[in-house]
Design a protein around this motif. Structure first.
Motif, PDB file in Angstrom:
ATOM      1  N   ALA A  10       0.800  -1.225   0.000  1.00 36.11           N
ATOM      2  CA  ALA A  10       0.000   0.000   0.000  1.00 36.11           C
ATOM      3  C   ALA A  10       0.830   1.271   0.000  1.00 36.11           C
ATOM      4  CB  ALA A  10      -0.937   0.002   1.215  1.00 36.11           C
ATOM      5  N   GLY A  11       2.158   1.131   0.128  1.00 34.41           N
ATOM      6  CA  GLY A  11       3.016   2.307   0.145  1.00 34.41           C
ATOM      7  C   GLY A  11       2.837   3.167   1.373  1.00 34.41           C
ATOM      8  N   LEU A  12       2.453   2.548   2.496  1.00 34.26           N
ATOM      9  CA  LEU A  12       2.159   3.289   3.717  1.00 34.26           C
ATOM     10  C   LEU A  12       3.152   2.943   4.818  1.00 34.26           C
ATOM     11  CD1 LEU A  12      -1.714   2.824   3.787  1.00 34.26           C
ATOM     12  CD2 LEU A  12      -0.470   4.910   3.171  1.00 34.26           C
ATOM     13  N   VAL A  13       3.706   3.980   5.439  1.00 40.35           N
ATOM     14  CA  VAL A  13       4.567   3.792   6.601  1.00 40.35           C
ATOM     15  C   VAL A  13       3.681   3.822   7.842  1.00 40.35           C
ATOM     16  CG1 VAL A  13       6.426   4.779   7.984  1.00 40.35           C
ATOM     17  CG2 VAL A  13       6.574   4.812   5.483  1.00 40.35           C
ATOM     18  N   ALA A  14       3.598   2.699   8.522  1.00 39.00           N
ATOM     19  CA  ALA A  14       2.775   2.580   9.725  1.00 39.00           C
ATOM     20  C   ALA A  14       3.668   2.260  10.910  1.00 39.00           C
ATOM     21  CB  ALA A  14       1.729   1.483   9.553  1.00 39.00           C
ATOM     22  N   GLU A  15       3.469   2.957  12.011  1.00 38.21           N
ATOM     23  CA  GLU A  15       4.173   2.559  13.223  1.00 38.21           C
ATOM     24  C   GLU A  15       3.546   1.255  13.717  1.00 38.21           C
ATOM     25  OE1 GLU A  15       2.828   4.955  16.967  1.00 38.21           O
ATOM     26  OE2 GLU A  15       2.956   6.373  15.307  1.00 38.21           O
ATOM     27  N   PRO A  16       4.223   0.540  14.612  1.00 36.79           N
ATOM     28  CA  PRO A  16       3.710  -0.775  15.011  1.00 36.79           C
ATOM     29  C   PRO A  16       2.266  -0.767  15.501  1.00 36.79           C
ATOM     30  CG  PRO A  16       5.979  -0.554  15.721  1.00 36.79           C
ATOM     31  CD  PRO A  16       5.583   0.785  15.169  1.00 36.79           C
ATOM     32  N   SER A  17       1.888   0.222  16.287  1.00 37.58           N
ATOM     33  CA  SER A  17       0.513   0.271  16.790  1.00 37.58           C
ATOM     34  C   SER A  17      -0.500   0.354  15.654  1.00 37.58           C
ATOM     35  CB  SER A  17       0.343   1.470  17.723  1.00 37.58           C
ATOM     36  OG  SER A  17       1.215   1.386  18.827  1.00 37.58           O
ATOM     37  N   ALA A  18      -0.128   1.020  14.578  1.00 35.14           N
ATOM     38  CA  ALA A  18      -1.039   1.199  13.450  1.00 35.14           C
ATOM     39  C   ALA A  18      -1.199  -0.059  12.612  1.00 35.14           C
ATOM     40  CB  ALA A  18      -0.557   2.351  12.574  1.00 35.14           C
ATOM     41  N   ALA A  19      -0.292  -1.006  12.785  1.00 34.54           N
ATOM     42  CA  ALA A  19      -0.358  -2.255  12.022  1.00 34.54           C
ATOM     43  C   ALA A  19      -1.101  -3.360  12.760  1.00 34.54           C
ATOM     44  CB  ALA A  19       1.056  -2.724  11.687  1.00 34.54           C
ATOM     45  N   LEU A  20      -1.633  -3.059  13.941  1.00 32.99           N
ATOM     46  CA  LEU A  20      -2.285  -4.102  14.738  1.00 32.99           C
ATOM     47  C   LEU A  20      -3.496  -4.695  14.031  1.00 32.99           C
ATOM     48  CD1 LEU A  20      -2.017  -2.454  18.266  1.00 32.99           C
ATOM     49  CD2 LEU A  20      -0.944  -4.607  17.560  1.00 32.99           C
ATOM     50  N   GLY A  21      -4.266  -3.865  13.337  1.00 26.58           N
ATOM     51  CA  GLY A  21      -5.435  -4.390  12.643  1.00 26.58           C
ATOM     52  C   GLY A  21      -5.068  -5.382  11.561  1.00 26.58           C
ATOM     53  N   VAL A  22      -4.070  -5.050  10.762  1.00 23.82           N
ATOM     54  CA  VAL A  22      -3.608  -5.981   9.730  1.00 23.82           C
ATOM     55  C   VAL A  22      -3.054  -7.245  10.378  1.00 23.82           C
ATOM     56  CG1 VAL A  22      -1.948  -6.301   7.855  1.00 23.82           C
ATOM     57  CG2 VAL A  22      -3.169  -4.129   8.082  1.00 23.82           C
ATOM     58  N   ALA A  23      -2.345  -7.095  11.486  1.00 28.48           N
ATOM     59  CA  ALA A  23      -1.811  -8.263  12.200  1.00 28.48           C
ATOM     60  C   ALA A  23      -2.935  -9.194  12.634  1.00 28.48           C
ATOM     61  CB  ALA A  23      -0.999  -7.808  13.405  1.00 28.48           C
ATOM     62  N   ALA A  24      -4.047  -8.625  13.090  1.00 28.99           N
ATOM     63  CA  ALA A  24      -5.168  -9.452  13.536  1.00 28.99           C
ATOM     64  C   ALA A  24      -5.760 -10.260  12.386  1.00 28.99           C
ATOM     65  CB  ALA A  24      -6.243  -8.568  14.170  1.00 28.99           C
ATOM     66  N   ILE A  25      -5.843  -9.657  11.211  1.00 32.41           N
ATOM     67  CA  ILE A  25      -6.355 -10.395  10.051  1.00 32.41           C
ATOM     68  C   ILE A  25      -5.381 -11.506   9.667  1.00 32.41           C
ATOM     69  CG2 ILE A  25      -7.162 -10.246   7.670  1.00 32.41           C
ATOM     70  CD1 ILE A  25      -7.740  -7.267   8.177  1.00 32.41           C
ATOM     71  N   LEU A  26      -4.098 -11.211   9.663  1.00 29.26           N
ATOM     72  CA  LEU A  26      -3.096 -12.217   9.315  1.00 29.26           C
ATOM     73  C   LEU A  26      -3.176 -13.433  10.230  1.00 29.26           C
ATOM     74  CD1 LEU A  26       0.016  -9.965   8.628  1.00 29.26           C
ATOM     75  CD2 LEU A  26      -1.193 -11.366   6.945  1.00 29.26           C
ATOM     76  N   GLU A  27      -3.489 -13.205  11.494  1.00 31.07           N
ATOM     77  CA  GLU A  27      -3.516 -14.314  12.449  1.00 31.07           C
ATOM     78  C   GLU A  27      -4.826 -15.096  12.423  1.00 31.07           C
ATOM     79  OE1 GLU A  27      -2.291 -13.573  16.414  1.00 31.07           O
ATOM     80  OE2 GLU A  27      -0.293 -12.887  15.822  1.00 31.07           O
ATOM     81  N   ASP A  28      -5.854 -14.563  11.787  1.00 31.46           N
ATOM     82  CA  ASP A  28      -7.146 -15.249  11.786  1.00 31.46           C
ATOM     83  C   ASP A  28      -7.903 -14.952  10.498  1.00 31.46           C
ATOM     84  OD1 ASP A  28      -9.344 -16.707  12.527  1.00 31.46           O
ATOM     85  OD2 ASP A  28      -9.805 -15.536  14.326  1.00 31.46           O
ATOM     86  N   ARG A  29      -7.306 -15.368   9.372  1.00 29.32           N
ATOM     87  CA  ARG A  29      -7.918 -15.081   8.065  1.00 29.32           C
ATOM     88  C   ARG A  29      -9.318 -15.659   7.939  1.00 29.32           C
ATOM     89  NH1 ARG A  29      -2.485 -15.737   6.864  1.00 29.32           N
ATOM     90  NH2 ARG A  29      -1.523 -14.200   5.463  1.00 29.32           N
ATOM     91  N   ASP A  30      -9.544 -16.845   8.512  1.00 21.50           N
ATOM     92  CA  ASP A  30     -10.855 -17.474   8.390  1.00 21.50           C
ATOM     93  C   ASP A  30     -11.959 -16.608   8.998  1.00 21.50           C
ATOM     94  OD1 ASP A  30      -9.684 -19.614   7.128  1.00 21.50           O
ATOM     95  OD2 ASP A  30      -9.704 -20.925   8.889  1.00 21.50           O
ATOM     96  N   ARG A  31     -11.650 -15.950  10.076  1.00 20.27           N
ATOM     97  CA  ARG A  31     -12.661 -15.126  10.745  1.00 20.27           C
ATOM     98  C   ARG A  31     -13.146 -14.000   9.843  1.00 20.27           C
ATOM     99  NH1 ARG A  31     -12.217 -12.080  16.664  1.00 20.27           N
ATOM    100  NH2 ARG A  31     -14.211 -10.954  16.492  1.00 20.27           N
TER     101      ARG A  31
END
Length: 326
Positions: A273-294
């Motif tokens: 996406a060409g976006l610089v995100a600090e770690p806190s801002a990447a938490l939502g994407v991290a949640a999807i990565l860990e539970d794609r089925d949901r």
């Protein structure tokens, strides 16, 4: 029915106080992320403003109120983003700002606080130590103590994001919100539960800084001994009871994610996406990565709440070549 501390009429009025540069931030579908995440993903981009985080939505309200009452000074504890935002909001209103931060806070954030004209005091220990020192300075000097998430301005300022989400042209099924002290989650959650009750409000926190999530699950305050995560913006150990009470009313779920998933989320946001995100801002994407089925087959909004990073650490985390970020 129980009510949160927040008031929707005040939240709507807040839009007339907050500098427009922080309002109506981009909300768009990011198709480039979808093959990796397996669902429809929209981004609410809270980094495209002068302080590169959502925090000024709240500090604008604080600074305006201080100026209206003739107050001349304010102090806060900050991991970096709140301090920057308060310094920015107060600078043009003639209000002196003192920010107390841990010596271990991100250097780039501390440098920016100084550049914006605030007085910066560093303390040993973590954010909880900074909170104690800020409170002591407020008592000593007789000035306003801004307490993030406890003070309603911080929650109701953040809640204006919820108004913008609720007005979105395309409906969505869930919103993923970084969870730290709770201002962002309770603010956005409050509005969506009133305006879009069918949207699932999911809070995301690092597994290595889980205090608020553990508290939400237990329905009582749970403190932790440490908060050892790269996501410094959400690394609290001692949840505030009043904020937890609000969170219990508006959050449908609270999940914990691994550090490796946070890094993977940051890398995806940069590479796809060409976006610089600090770690806190990447938490939502991290949640999807860990539970794609949901999330499969759903339209999910993730809030990119901050983009203030230390360049060296960021390159190390995402494996970017030196020329890709300055």
């Amino acid at each position: 029915m129980q009510r949160t501390r927040l008031d929707t009429a005040r939240i709507r009025a807040a839009r007339r106080v907050i500098d427009p540069v922080f309002l109506d931030t981009p909300l768009y579908r990011c198709e480039a992320l979808e093959p990796d995440l397996g669902c429809e993903v929209s981004i609410k981009l809270e980094t495209a403003n002068p302080v590169r985080s959502f925090k000024a939505r709240g500090t604008e309200l604080v600074a305006a109120k201080l100026a209206a009452t003739g107050a001349s000074a304010v102090v806060c504890a900050s991991a970096g983003n709140l301090g920057q935002a308060l310094a920015w909001s107060a600078r043009g209103r003639g209000i002196d700002v003192t920010v107390v931060a841990s010596r271990s806070a991100t250097a780039a954030k501390l440098d920016r606080i100084r550049a914006l004209g605030a007085r910066l005091e560093l303390v040993d220990g973590d954010h909880e130590s900074a909170r104690e020192r800020a409170a002591a300075l407020a008592r000593r000097d007789g000035i306003r103590l801004l307490e993030d998430s406890l003070d309603l301005e911080t929650c109701e300022g953040a809640a204006t994001i919820g108004l913008e989400l609720a007005a979105a042209a395309r409906p969505f099924d869930a919103v993923l919100i970084a969870l730290g002290g709770g201002a962002l989650a309770t603010g956005v959650g409050h509005v969506l539960k009133e305006a879009a009750p069918g949207v699932e409000v999911i809070c995301v926190q690092p597994l290595r800084a889980p205090a608020m999530t553990l508290s939400w699950r237990a329905r009582r305050v749970v403190t932790t001994d440490s908060a050892d995560t790269i996501a410094d913006g959400v690394a609290g150990r001692c949840p505030l009871p009043a904020v937890l009470g609000d969170l219990l009313l508006v959050a449908d779920d609270a999940v914990l994610v691994e550090e490796a998933s946070i890094v993977a989320g940051m890398r995806l946001l940069l590479d796809r996406a060409g976006l610089v995100a600090e770690p806190s801002a990447a938490l939502g994407v991290a949640a999807i990565l860990e539970d794609r089925d949901r999330f499969a087959g759903r339209h999910v909004v993730t809030l990119l709440c901050g983009g203030n990073v230390d360049a060296r650490a960021y390159r190390r985390w995402v494996g970017a070549a030196p020329g890709r970020i300055r």
